[in-house]
Design a protein around this motif. Structure first.
Motif, PDB file in Angstrom:
ATOM      1  N   ARG A   1      59.125  25.345  43.376  1.00 56.38           N
ATOM      2  CA  ARG A   1      58.843  25.314  41.807  1.00 56.38           C
ATOM      3  C   ARG A   1      57.864  24.054  41.609  1.00 56.38           C
ATOM      4  O   ARG A   1      56.889  24.176  40.524  1.00 56.38           O
TER       5      ARG A   1
ATOM      6  N   TRP B   1      51.763  38.357  32.869  1.00 56.55           N
ATOM      7  CA  TRP B   1      52.413  37.257  33.362  1.00 56.55           C
ATOM      8  C   TRP B   1      52.065  36.926  34.656  1.00 56.55           C
ATOM      9  O   TRP B   1      52.973  36.444  35.555  1.00 56.55           O
TER      10      TRP B   1
ATOM     11  N   GLU C   1      50.614  33.853  36.816  1.00 60.13           N
ATOM     12  CA  GLU C   1      50.950  32.429  36.830  1.00 60.13           C
ATOM     13  C   GLU C   1      49.975  31.764  35.941  1.00 60.13           C
ATOM     14  O   GLU C   1      50.420  30.774  35.282  1.00 60.13           O
TER      15      GLU C   1
ATOM     16  N   THR D   1      55.078  29.221  35.375  1.00 61.38           N
ATOM     17  CA  THR D   1      56.043  29.346  36.376  1.00 61.38           C
ATOM     18  C   THR D   1      56.790  30.406  35.914  1.00 61.38           C
ATOM     19  O   THR D   1      57.621  30.391  34.900  1.00 61.38           O
ATOM     20  N   ASN D   2      56.824  31.778  36.390  1.00 57.48           N
ATOM     21  CA  ASN D   2      57.532  32.937  36.079  1.00 57.48           C
ATOM     22  C   ASN D   2      57.707  33.931  37.372  1.00 57.48           C
ATOM     23  O   ASN D   2      57.208  33.356  38.347  1.00 57.48           O
TER      24      ASN D   2
ATOM     25  N   VAL E   1      63.462  32.679  39.473  1.00 55.06           N
ATOM     26  CA  VAL E   1      63.361  31.887  38.110  1.00 55.06           C
ATOM     27  C   VAL E   1      64.342  31.731  37.354  1.00 55.06           C
ATOM     28  O   VAL E   1      64.690  32.521  36.427  1.00 55.06           O
TER      29      VAL E   1
ATOM     30  N   HIS F   1      61.531  27.637  34.640  1.00 52.52           N
ATOM     31  CA  HIS F   1      60.303  28.223  34.027  1.00 52.52           C
ATOM     32  C   HIS F   1      59.406  26.822  33.693  1.00 52.52           C
ATOM     33  O   HIS F   1      59.708  26.046  33.482  1.00 52.52           O
TER      34      HIS F   1
ATOM     35  N   LEU G   1      60.926  29.427  27.536  1.00 53.06           N
ATOM     36  CA  LEU G   1      61.274  30.353  28.374  1.00 53.06           C
ATOM     37  C   LEU G   1      62.468  29.794  29.134  1.00 53.06           C
ATOM     38  O   LEU G   1      63.187  30.860  30.129  1.00 53.06           O
ATOM     39  N   THR G   2      62.927  28.632  28.827  1.00 53.68           N
ATOM     40  CA  THR G   2      64.105  28.185  29.724  1.00 53.68           C
ATOM     41  C   THR G   2      65.700  28.886  29.446  1.00 53.68           C
ATOM     42  O   THR G   2      66.628  28.470  29.986  1.00 53.68           O
TER      43      THR G   2
ATOM     44  N   SER H   1      65.011  40.813  34.384  1.00 54.09           N
ATOM     45  CA  SER H   1      65.305  39.652  33.566  1.00 54.09           C
ATOM     46  C   SER H   1      66.087  39.757  32.434  1.00 54.09           C
ATOM     47  O   SER H   1      66.458  40.959  32.140  1.00 54.09           O
TER      48      SER H   1
END
Length: 668
Positions: free
Chosen positions: A26, A117, A119, A124-125, A139, A144, A149-150, A173
């Motif tokens: 990460r 999507w 990177e 980060t996804n 993730v 994220h 997006l968290t 997801s």
């Protein structure tokens, strides 16, 4: 969701300071986002492609999108109730297919078809970071890069093509800030399983004309070799390449015996298909379990159809790069409630150990539905083998279905033949026109269904086989049981689940079916119907069902002037169809009771039957069948091909029935 400032400080501290070892992936991704891509975690700038751009990205997917979406539907069944949706992204990180969760409250609106999507764009996804590292990536919420997006969690796994290059990513997801981390780990495992299954399906499809050697290793990804008749390795899955040190230049050059110790006696591949159980890798003291399958070129050989299920997908016109399209169960169901119920029942019983019997008029899509069931089940990695009981001469059905040993009879192959049942091991066997199977072979089939054991002709060797059997017919099996031409015990053995498919004239979604077929047939030419032509299509009785409809539409597209189909282009001439349905019979359990009322008078005197009730029913059945043949011969003017089409039977069955009823092609 974390506050934007809090998340920014978390990213900054992780990148600039010390971080725990378990989150190094990460931190490395966050560092790329900050330093290499110059992204701002407090401001997400996501990208959606135009329809034209999306079409280009879909065409860049070097595989059959439909196979991937079929696998997504099977995946959603595994995680039903979790609020996760499933997606396929191509190697550029663009989502090109999706299957939404039934629970729309947890749908990630950012994870839609056409969303980019990678990177470099999405930070980060799951999709982008999995592609960057070429490894499965989970993730979870604040993992994220973007603060916006968290509240989302995604589990992604890349899958690789038959030649070892990355094809795309499976992504699962959910927009659920309260999803438990343990539950998300389970979903992460499902994503990896789905990716592995896709790799296996695409590999087997690409090399379906080659022999397949599967090495049973204690790893999740399959280790499969594609072998040509000269024992050369022409393909290998990514795991097989890694385990046995094989690279792309070796394909088509390196022999199987350069990887494993050679079998003594130089046996043929066909012989090894029945006998090979283990091999010893060169330089190893241990043996590994293996299985070898003959070439199977029927993996995706079904008539193409297009679906309402993908009607919201702007890339549905993209053409597969190999094979033919596999129709999905959603496409089979369409918008018809009865078909939807049928498929729901079949999905529940398929693979449970129960055999399936499909009934319905000719042309309703029994074969297409069975293939869809196979490819959306746990048996998808195994073979799909179709056998038409009426298309093979009676003298060859036994050997073709049950197999034979070398030299078992005059003209037999020296290597023998495993038979269709054995070819379908670990997969699905579709027995079409089961009503035409000769009575003496019904006994052998019944024994196999009861024991799951096959003994080839001329061999005393018994082999246990694991297959899902689906039988189909357009005939009235109750009447055939009453007539003594179909075994009652075989009927009950096949009838673990009996489903009658609706005829086209009974379906409530005819206009949708027409629109979907036209999308496939007109090949982008935008052919339209005049009001009178559409009215003619909707009012036609369609005795040949979907098969007839496809033929009519295909012909009309070719004949249409100025891109508009008129009634004359349809060529829908009324046809006087013979009575194909035999007289209704009482329930099977009541067959022993004498028939009420006199039987129809036969044209010629017949011998008195030993048992009046059974004999009268059999006489009436035979007479109805004979009259059907006479009517078909009359309506077709003696044209054999047209007569066979009207009756919906094979040529072999047609001539057998003519002889049985003492008729000739000139009888009318």
């Amino acid at each position: 969701m974390l506050a934007t400032d809090d998340h920014f400080r978390l990213v900054e501290k992780a990148v600039l300071g010390d971080s725990c070892k378990s989150s190094q992936w990460r931190v490395a991704s966050w560092a790329r986002c900050l330093h290499d891509y110059k992204l701002d975690p407090s401001r997400a700038e996501l990208v959606d492609l135009t329809s034209r751009e999306l079409r280009t990205e879909a065409e860049a997917f070097d595989a059959d999108i439909t196979l991937a979406t079929s696998e997504l539907e099977a995946t959603l069944m595994m995680i039903e109730g979790g609020g996760y949706s499933a997606h396929i992204a191509n190697r550029n990180g663009v989502i090109i297919a999706e299957r939404k969760s039934k629970d729309s409250a947890f749908y990630c609106s950012t994870d839609r078809i056409g969303a980019v999507w990678s990177e470099e764009v999405g930070g980060t996804n799951g999709i982008g970071t999995a592609l960057k590292n070429l490894t499965p990536t989970s993730v979870y919420l604040s993992d994220h890069f973007y603060a916006d997006l968290t509240s989302q969690a995604c589990a992604s796994a890349p899958f690789f093509g038959p030649h070892g290059d990355v094809l795309g990513v499976v992504n699962l997801s959910t927009y659920n800030p309260g999803v438990p981390q343990l539950a998300h780990r389970v979903i992460f495992g499902v994503a990896q399983i789905t990716a592995d299954r896709l790799e296996s399906i695409y590999f087997r499809n690409t090399f379906r004309k080659e022999y397949m050697l599967t090495v049973n290793v204690e790893q999740r990804s399959p280790a499969i070799f594609a072998i040509d008749p000269d024992f050369r390795i022409v393909g290998a899955t990514r795991n097989a390449r890694s385990l046995f040190g094989i690279d792309e230049p070796a394909m088509g050059v390196r022999s199987l015996w350069a990887v494993f110790e050679k079998i003594r006696g130089n046996p043929t591949l066909d012989y090894l298909c029945d006998s090979l159980r283990e091999l010893r890798p060169l330089g190893s003291g241990n043996v590994v379990e293996v299985s070898l399958r003959r070439p199977i070129s029927v993996l995706t050989s079904m008539p193409p159809s297009l679906s309402a299920a993908t009607s919201n997908n702007p890339v549905k016109s993209a053409r597969p790069k190999f094979g033919k399209k596999v129709t999905t169960l959603a496409e089979c169901a369409g918008d018809d409630p009865q078909m939807g119920q049928n498929i729901e029942v079949l999905q529940k019983v398929f693979g449970s150990g129960l055999h399936v019997l499909l009934l319905g008029e000719t042309g309703v899509g029994k074969d297409t539905l069975t293939r869809a069931l196979h490819y959306e089940s746990e048996r998808a990695a195994g073979p799909f083998v179709a056998f038409n009981c009426s298309a093979i001469p009676e003298t060859l059905i036994d050997s073709e279905l049950f197999g034979y040993s070398g030299g078992a009879f005059t003209g037999a192959s020296k290597e023998g033949n495993a038979g269709r049942i054995v070819e379908a091991d670990k997969g699905t066997l579709f027995l079409d026109e089961i009503g035409d199977m000769p009575l003496q072979l019904q006994t052998r089939l019944l024994r196999f269904l009861e024991t799951q054991e096959v003994t080839p002709l001329g061999s005393g060797k018994v082999r246990t086989v694991d297959v899902q059997v689906v039988a189909a017919t357009h005939q009235d099996l109750h009447a055939r049981v009453a007539a003594g031409t179909f075994r009652q015990d075989l009927f009950y053995r096949l009838a673990g689940a009996v489903v009658t498919l609706s005829s086209l004239r009974e379906r409530q979604d005819l206009s949708t079916i027409i629109a979907n077929l036209m999308t496939q047939i007109d090949d982008g030419d935008k052919v339209t119907f005049s009001e009178r032509a559409m009215k003619a299509l909707l009012s036609h009785s369609w005795p040949g069902n979907i098969r007839e409809l496809r033929n009519v539409l295909t012909r009309a597209v070719k004949l249409a002037d100025n891109g508009v189909i008129e009634p004359k282009d349809l060529m829908l001439t009324p046809v006087r169809m013979p009575p194909l349905v035999l007289p209704p019979q009482p329930p099977l359990q009541a067959q022993s009771a004498p028939a009420s009322g006199p039987a129809p008078a036969p044209e010629r005197p017949v011998p008195a039957p030993a048992r009046a009730g059974t004999g009268m029913r059999k006489s009436a059945t035979n007479q109805a069948e004979k009259e059907a043949f006479l009517a078909a011969l009359e309506a077709s003017g003696g044209d054999i091909a047209a007569c066979i089409k009207m009756l919906g039977i094979s040529r072999a069955t047609f001539y057998r029935k003519l002889k049985q009823h003492g008729l000739t092609s000139a009888s009318r």
